[in-house]
Design a protein around this motif. Sequence first.
Motif, PDB file in Angstrom:
ATOM      1  N   MET A  45     -52.493  32.029  -2.179  1.00 48.43           N
ATOM      2  CA  MET A  45     -53.853  31.794  -1.705  1.00 48.43           C
ATOM      3  C   MET A  45     -54.410  33.029  -1.015  1.00 48.43           C
ATOM      4  N   LEU A  46     -53.587  33.670  -0.196  1.00 48.11           N
ATOM      5  CA  LEU A  46     -54.022  34.885   0.491  1.00 48.11           C
ATOM      6  C   LEU A  46     -54.371  35.969  -0.520  1.00 48.11           C
ATOM      7  N   GLU A  47     -53.554  36.101  -1.536  1.00 50.55           N
ATOM      8  CA  GLU A  47     -53.808  37.115  -2.563  1.00 50.55           C
ATOM      9  C   GLU A  47     -55.152  36.870  -3.251  1.00 50.55           C
ATOM     10  N   ARG A  48     -55.458  35.621  -3.554  1.00 54.44           N
ATOM     11  CA  ARG A  48     -56.717  35.295  -4.214  1.00 54.44           C
ATOM     12  C   ARG A  48     -57.908  35.567  -3.284  1.00 54.44           C
ATOM     13  N   ARG A  49     -57.738  35.248  -2.010  1.00 55.07           N
ATOM     14  CA  ARG A  49     -58.825  35.482  -1.075  1.00 55.07           C
ATOM     15  C   ARG A  49     -59.075  36.972  -0.891  1.00 55.07           C
ATOM     16  N   VAL A  50     -58.016  37.767  -0.755  1.00 56.00           N
ATOM     17  CA  VAL A  50     -58.152  39.206  -0.599  1.00 56.00           C
ATOM     18  C   VAL A  50     -58.794  39.825  -1.843  1.00 56.00           C
ATOM     19  N   ALA A  51     -58.567  39.211  -3.002  1.00 57.30           N
ATOM     20  CA  ALA A  51     -59.152  39.701  -4.249  1.00 57.30           C
ATOM     21  C   ALA A  51     -60.648  39.393  -4.336  1.00 57.30           C
ATOM     22  N   GLY A  52     -61.156  38.598  -3.394  1.00 61.65           N
ATOM     23  CA  GLY A  52     -62.594  38.362  -3.348  1.00 61.65           C
ATOM     24  C   GLY A  52     -63.056  36.990  -3.768  1.00 61.65           C
ATOM     25  N   LEU A  53     -62.139  36.087  -4.109  1.00 61.01           N
ATOM     26  CA  LEU A  53     -62.561  34.745  -4.468  1.00 61.01           C
ATOM     27  C   LEU A  53     -63.152  34.033  -3.256  1.00 61.01           C
ATOM     28  N   PRO A  54     -64.166  33.191  -3.464  1.00 61.05           N
ATOM     29  CA  PRO A  54     -64.712  32.429  -2.340  1.00 61.05           C
ATOM     30  C   PRO A  54     -63.619  31.603  -1.672  1.00 61.05           C
ATOM     31  N   LEU A  55     -63.663  31.515  -0.360  1.00 59.79           N
ATOM     32  CA  LEU A  55     -62.656  30.752   0.379  1.00 59.79           C
ATOM     33  C   LEU A  55     -62.537  29.331  -0.155  1.00 59.79           C
ATOM     34  N   GLU A  56     -63.680  28.714  -0.473  1.00 58.30           N
ATOM     35  CA  GLU A  56     -63.660  27.325  -0.945  1.00 58.30           C
ATOM     36  C   GLU A  56     -62.931  27.202  -2.273  1.00 58.30           C
ATOM     37  N   HIS A  57     -63.075  28.187  -3.147  1.00 59.90           N
ATOM     38  CA  HIS A  57     -62.349  28.162  -4.421  1.00 59.90           C
ATOM     39  C   HIS A  57     -60.847  28.337  -4.184  1.00 59.90           C
ATOM     40  N   VAL A  58     -60.493  29.138  -3.195  1.00 56.83           N
ATOM     41  CA  VAL A  58     -59.082  29.326  -2.862  1.00 56.83           C
ATOM     42  C   VAL A  58     -58.486  28.037  -2.302  1.00 56.83           C
ATOM     43  N   LEU A  59     -59.217  27.397  -1.401  1.00 58.69           N
ATOM     44  CA  LEU A  59     -58.735  26.156  -0.794  1.00 58.69           C
ATOM     45  C   LEU A  59     -58.751  24.991  -1.788  1.00 58.69           C
TER      46      LEU A  59
END
Length: 268
Positions: A45-59
């Motif tokens: 999840m952290l990797e996806r967020r750092v890559a720029g995905l919206p937080l809501e999409h990560v969660l």
Amino acid sequence: MQEFAPSLTFSTLVTTLRAAGCVFAEDEAELLLSTASGPAGLAAMLERRVAGLPLEHVLGWAEFCGLRISVGPGVFVPRRRTEFLVAQAVALARAAALAPAPAVVVDLCCGSGALGTALASSLDGVELHAADVEPAAVRCARRNVGGLGTVYEGDLFAPLPRSLRGRVDVLLANVPYVPTEDVELLPAEARVHEPRVALDGGGDGLDVLRRVVAEATDWLAPGGSLLVETSERQAARAEETVGSRGLVARVVVSEELYATVVIGTRPR
């Protein structure tokens, strides 16, 4: 691709998120920790967020009107300001529900189905119908709406049952209203990861609104209302557009949420 240790502390999460440009790093770290299924899931999840995905999409969810609304890739994330539109709609639906039959609510351009779900969850006995043209949004909306109503796939009014014509008490239409030339100015989280059809409102941002208004009177019950969100700078033109087909239009504003809503009511 950046790699993370299998075990991440709160401090490490905050530092990493802040370095990636996340303004509310502490809040995001808490959400990631509370949502992750384990260390490996947290690292992913952290990797996806750092890559720029919206937080809501990560969660996998967004908080909206006190509910956890399921969202995912390719699905528009409901904004907090839109809670003001829902509040206006709830008041109108509550008044309509005083009649012998339950209030009939339609959620056009429903995206995740957040608006219709929040409204139906606030009232008893609402007859809810929702529609969106994006297959990914329709799948997501069906998860959120569940047994509260029915979700259709198609363009605006096209997929709705003809039996709804002239019966709709509350018509929610959270249409895209960003002018085409301004879409590229949006934050990357929206511009890159949300469907353009949910953002681009045409040359002046009112193209989809005009299409909705052109048919709205045929679907609204006498006394029924259309509610749309717009920007402050577009409010006057949006109000004029809503009032151009026989609806009585008015603008309501929330300074707290920086939200502007146009309501058009069909005369009784």
